[in-house]
Design a protein around this motif. Structure first.
Motif, PDB file in Angstrom:
ATOM      1  N   VAL A 153       0.881  -1.182   0.000  1.00 33.69           N
ATOM      2  CA  VAL A 153       0.000   0.000   0.000  1.00 33.69           C
ATOM      3  C   VAL A 153       0.910   1.221   0.000  1.00 33.69           C
ATOM      4  CG1 VAL A 153      -1.754   1.313   1.234  1.00 33.69           C
ATOM      5  CG2 VAL A 153      -1.822  -1.200   1.262  1.00 33.69           C
ATOM      6  N   VAL A 154       0.805   2.042  -1.029  1.00 34.32           N
ATOM      7  CA  VAL A 154       1.674   3.216  -1.162  1.00 34.32           C
ATOM      8  C   VAL A 154       0.820   4.473  -1.057  1.00 34.32           C
ATOM      9  CG1 VAL A 154       3.262   4.471  -2.669  1.00 34.32           C
ATOM     10  CG2 VAL A 154       3.329   1.964  -2.593  1.00 34.32           C
ATOM     11  N   LEU A 155       1.236   5.386  -0.190  1.00 34.94           N
ATOM     12  CA  LEU A 155       0.596   6.691  -0.067  1.00 34.94           C
ATOM     13  C   LEU A 155       1.484   7.725  -0.748  1.00 34.94           C
ATOM     14  CD1 LEU A 155      -1.609   8.553   1.119  1.00 34.94           C
ATOM     15  CD2 LEU A 155      -0.212   8.711   3.201  1.00 34.94           C
ATOM     16  N   SER A 156       0.977   8.370  -1.762  1.00 35.18           N
ATOM     17  CA  SER A 156       1.770   9.365  -2.495  1.00 35.18           C
ATOM     18  C   SER A 156       1.921  10.635  -1.678  1.00 35.18           C
ATOM     19  CB  SER A 156       1.096   9.681  -3.832  1.00 35.18           C
ATOM     20  OG  SER A 156      -0.131  10.364  -3.611  1.00 35.18           O
ATOM     21  N   ASP A 157       2.939  11.410  -2.021  1.00 32.40           N
ATOM     22  CA  ASP A 157       3.134  12.699  -1.355  1.00 32.40           C
ATOM     23  C   ASP A 157       1.923  13.605  -1.566  1.00 32.40           C
ATOM     24  OD1 ASP A 157       5.619  11.929  -0.463  1.00 32.40           O
ATOM     25  OD2 ASP A 157       6.713  12.891  -2.105  1.00 32.40           O
TER      26      ASP A 157
END
Length: 383
Positions: free
Chosen positions: A353-357
């Motif tokens: 799970v990646v949270l972008s800037d």
């Protein structure tokens, strides 16, 4: 147990638990002898309280309205009521967040829940603590996720995923020390200590009552200390299972957020007091300008600047290692330094799970007004 002995025992137990999971992430908490003992004690306590309640009712109704059975039965019934099984109740929250308040944050929570294989909590709460927590309350086991804004605000995007992944891990794995089968064993000794605790002063105007109070006082003190000691012992047993649950939740955080972000989160937790102090100092600067504090609060951006400056001024890794010595038989969490070290011992894992800037910034914008309120609370509590 003398403080030095308990400290040495805690260090040995922490080392043994670390060795059990070093290199191999745990899956979920298993039944242990300690957990089975707590469950057995809980069953006996619940059955005993039920028997006391039934006996009290029988006394009162057996020859109603006879005076002496009522005098004997009513106090026993009150004791049974005080000792009735009670689960951890949901606490009042600083602020309950709804999907309309923060759609981007809720979208992230949806993604984390799906990746963890669980549902969204029944309630998302915010507070001004440098912490986060997850728990189930009441007979319906309603779930609450509480996000501490000072902690959440200073984390990198991927550390935020690690924090949420860890808390969702408690929903996936459960908490052996606060389950339906173990809560009575944990709570009952404390309730008994409250019941027998003597008053601070002898308040009766009647001489005979005062003499009776004075005669009973040493026995009440002795019983109170006995129940408190029993409660401490039960907590020491329960804390071991709770620490195992923490490692299992850390393993889920690694799977969701990746090894690097999870280890960085654990390292930050070792210096929580210092980071909170840096936040308080930054917030005092904001509060000094009333116009800025009221209409143009910088949100978490200034907190991150202060925290990053503090991190750059110290050897954070050395502080993490130093925290390992902070072992205690009664702490529910393993030393954060051990948690950082054990995460690095597990096979490297990339995030799922990646949270972008950009999305992280949108979440900050959604929480902006709550950051301002939390900042004031941090300053007040640090004063």
């Amino acid at each position: 147990m003398p403080g030095g002995c308990s400290k040495k025992l805690a260090l040995r137990l922490d080392a043994a638990q670390y060795a059990a999971y070093e290199g191999t992430p745990p899956t979920r908490p298993q039944w242990t002898a300690a957990r089975a003992a707590l469950a057995a004690i809980s069953v006996v306590l619940v059955a005993s309280v039920a028997a006391l309640a039934m006996f009290s009712v029988w006394l009162v109704t057996r020859d109603f309205p006879s005076f002496f059975p009522i005098v004997a039965g009513v106090p026993l019934l009150l004791v049974a009521w005080a000792l009735r099984p009670r689960l951890w109740s949901p606490e009042d929250v600083w602020h309950e967040l709804h999907r309309d308040d923060a759609p981007v944050l809720f979208a992230l929570l949806d993604r984390v829940a799906a990746a963890a294989g669980t549902r969204l909590p029944d309630r998302i709460a915010l507070d001004a603590e440098f912490n986060a927590s997850a728990g189930a309350h009441g007979w319906l086991r309603r779930r609450t996720l509480t996000i501490g804004l000072p902690l959440f605000g200073v984390l990198s995007p991927q550390q935020r995923v690690a924090l949420l992944g860890h808390e969702f891990g408690h929903f996936v794995n459960g908490d052996p020390s606060r389950g339906l089968l173990t809560e009575p064993a944990v709570r009952t000794p404390l309730i008994l200590a409250d019941l027998v605790r003597p008053s601070d002063s002898f308040v009766s105007d009647n001489l005979l009552s005062q003499l009776a109070e004075r005669a009973l006082w040493p026995f009440q003190v002795l019983l109170e200390k006995l129940f408190v000691a029993l409660a401490i012992g039960v907590m020491a047993v329960a804390s071991r299972d709770h620490q195992r649950a923490e490692y299992c939740a850390d393993a889920l955080a690694v799977r969701l957020a990746g090894s690097a972000a999870t280890a960085a989160l654990m390292t930050d937790l070792t210096t929580g007091e210092q980071l909170r102090g840096a936040i308080a100092a930054a917030e005092r600067g904001t509060q000094a300008n009333a116009e800025t504090a009221r209409r143009n609060h910088p949100g978490a951006a200034r907190w991150r600047e202060a925290v990053n400056a503090w991190r750059a001024s110290v050897d954070v890794e050395a502080a993490a290692e130093k925290s390992i010595a902070e072992s205690s038989l009664w702490r529910e969490h393993p030393p954060a330094g051990l948690r950082a070290r054990i995460v690095r011992s597990w096979p490297h894992t990339d995030p799922s799970v990646v949270l972008s800037d950009a999305d992280s910034a949108r979440i900050d914008a959604e929480l902006h007004r709550f950051y301002a309120r939390a900042g004031r609370d941090v300053v007040w509590s640090a004063a």
